[in-house]
Design an enzyme around this catalytic site. Structure first.
Site, PDB file in Angstrom:
ATOM      1  N   ASP A  99      -2.630   8.841  -0.803  1.00 40.52           N
ATOM      2  CA  ASP A  99      -3.117   9.887  -1.708  1.00 40.52           C
ATOM      3  C   ASP A  99      -2.063  10.270  -2.747  1.00 40.52           C
ATOM      4  O   ASP A  99      -2.062  11.400  -3.247  1.00 40.52           O
ATOM      5  CB  ASP A  99      -3.517  11.145  -0.919  1.00 40.52           C
ATOM      6  N   HIS A 156      -2.425  13.542   6.999  1.00 37.85           N
ATOM      7  CA  HIS A 156      -3.740  14.188   6.886  1.00 37.85           C
ATOM      8  C   HIS A 156      -4.776  13.520   7.794  1.00 37.85           C
ATOM      9  O   HIS A 156      -4.781  12.307   7.970  1.00 37.85           O
ATOM     10  CB  HIS A 156      -4.218  14.185   5.426  1.00 37.85           C
ATOM     11  N   ASP A 184      -7.859  12.825   7.560  1.00 39.12           N
ATOM     12  CA  ASP A 184      -8.754  11.775   7.061  1.00 39.12           C
ATOM     13  C   ASP A 184      -8.025  10.431   6.913  1.00 39.12           C
ATOM     14  O   ASP A 184      -8.628   9.445   6.499  1.00 39.12           O
ATOM     15  CB  ASP A 184      -9.420  12.191   5.736  1.00 39.12           C
ATOM     16  N   HIS A 185      -6.748  10.393   7.268  1.00 35.88           N
ATOM     17  CA  HIS A 185      -5.975   9.136   7.219  1.00 35.88           C
ATOM     18  C   HIS A 185      -5.526   8.678   8.604  1.00 35.88           C
ATOM     19  O   HIS A 185      -5.319   7.491   8.807  1.00 35.88           O
ATOM     20  CB  HIS A 185      -4.767   9.296   6.280  1.00 35.88           C
ATOM     21  N   HIS A 234       2.366  14.774  -2.511  1.00 33.81           N
ATOM     22  CA  HIS A 234       1.083  15.169  -1.904  1.00 33.81           C
ATOM     23  C   HIS A 234       1.391  15.825  -0.553  1.00 33.81           C
ATOM     24  O   HIS A 234       0.888  16.908  -0.246  1.00 33.81           O
ATOM     25  CB  HIS A 234       0.205  13.933  -1.758  1.00 33.81           C
ATOM     26  N   HIS A 244       0.366   9.045   5.505  1.00 33.74           N
ATOM     27  CA  HIS A 244       0.690  10.468   5.657  1.00 33.74           C
ATOM     28  C   HIS A 244      -0.178  11.084   6.742  1.00 33.74           C
ATOM     29  O   HIS A 244      -1.069  10.433   7.279  1.00 33.74           O
ATOM     30  CB  HIS A 244       0.598  11.226   4.329  1.00 33.74           C
ATOM     31  N   HIS A 288      -9.014   6.817  -1.720  1.00 30.11           N
ATOM     32  CA  HIS A 288     -10.263   7.545  -2.016  1.00 30.11           C
ATOM     33  C   HIS A 288     -10.960   6.982  -3.247  1.00 30.11           C
ATOM     34  O   HIS A 288     -10.311   6.523  -4.184  1.00 30.11           O
ATOM     35  CB  HIS A 288      -9.990   9.040  -2.269  1.00 30.11           C
TER      36      HIS A 288
HETATM   37 FE    FE Z   1      -6.961  11.780   1.817  1.00 30.93          FE
HETATM   38 ZN    ZN Z   2      -4.176  13.372   1.956  1.00 30.33          ZN
END
Ligand code: FE
Ligand code: ZN
Length: 261
Positions: free
Chosen positions: A133, A59, A61-62, A116, A57, A171
């Site tokens: 996530d 985001h 942090d990915h 998400h 996805h 995570h």
């Molecule tokens: Fe994340």
């Molecule tokens: Zn995420």
């Protein structure tokens, strides 16, 4: 034999490193490289090059490390969902598509698991699931730009996979998630046992991920929305009867968002 190893990133992310193992130490694949630096370090240390990136996805942090990784390995394929918020993709994939990362002996099937985010996907291999996530160990992602209905349905799809499936989420949230799970099912012995195991792993500095789906089915409240104890706990938060699994899921997710986190 597919080797899967975590590369820790930021405070609590896992970037999953996939390669064929000893004797075929060539091109690796990484899942959700939010940060390039730890990936570059690991690939160099293990004398691997990068064949592919799998994104679940959009985001940051990915996907934040994709640009720097591509500047070092410009031939790497980048698999991603159709989403304009992901700029650096070479292959757009959706439900039913097959992914064959160059240099890996195994391939993956794409499953759309929105909730998400609206375009979140997961990658299903032989006995392994990279679920980003969507499902966490003992929990699930928050609802950002998807809907509660979507996330509930996506988790039901994951719950229907073979119980021995290993779930690789992105995570290390397990101990906090187990704390909320204990709010929901304070009498659960399976939960108490899992908390002891998770704390022991973390005390040794080891990841609690992956987790086997059977354990999630036994302890993750978001996969247990048909259990009488879970339903009555969710009704206690909502203050009224909840007549279907999606309503129970939504109450649990709101409860955790509003009171626990
Ligand atoms: Fe994340
Ligand atoms: Zn995420």
């Amino acid at each position: 034999m597919l080797q899967i190893e975590p590369i820790p990133a930021f405070d609590d992310n896992y970037i999953w490193l996939l390669h064929n193992g000893a004797g075929d130490h060539d091109r690796a694949t990484v899942v959700d490289p939010g940060d390039a630096e730890p990936v570059i370090e690991r690939l160099r240390a293990d004398a691997l090059s990068l064949g592919a990136i799998l994104l679940t996805h959009h985001h940051y942090d990915h996907q934040g490390g994709v640009g720097d990784l591509l500047s070092l390995w410009p031939e790497a394929m980048v698999f991603a969902p159709e989403d304009t918020r992901i700029r650096l993709a070479t292959q757009r994939v959706g439900e039913g598509d097959q992914v064959r990362p160059p240099g890996l002996a195994t391939g993956f099937h794409v499953r759309e698991v929105p909730g998400h985010t609206a375009t979140h996907i997961a990658y299903l291999g032989e006995g392994v699931l990279f679920c980003g996530d969507t499902l966490f160990a003992a929990g699930c992602g928050r609802v950002f730009d998807g809907t509660f209905e979507q996330l509930a349905a996506s988790l039901r799809r994951i719950a229907a996979l073979p119980a021995e499936t290993l779930c690789y989420c992105a995570h290390e949230y397990t101990i906090a998630n187990l704390g909320f799970a204990e709010w929901v099912e304070p009498q659960s012995e399976a939960l108490a046992a899992r908390m002891i195991d998770a704390k022991a792993l973390r005390a040794r500095g080891e990841p609690t991920v992956p987790s086997v789906l059977a354990l999630e089915l036994a302890t993750n409240p978001f996969l247990r929305t048909n259990e009488p104890a879970v339903i009555s706990a969710a009704e206690g938060f909502a203050g009224h009867r909840l007549t279907d699994a999606t309503a129970v899921f939504t109450a649990l997710r709101r409860w955790k968002d509003e009171r626990y986190d």
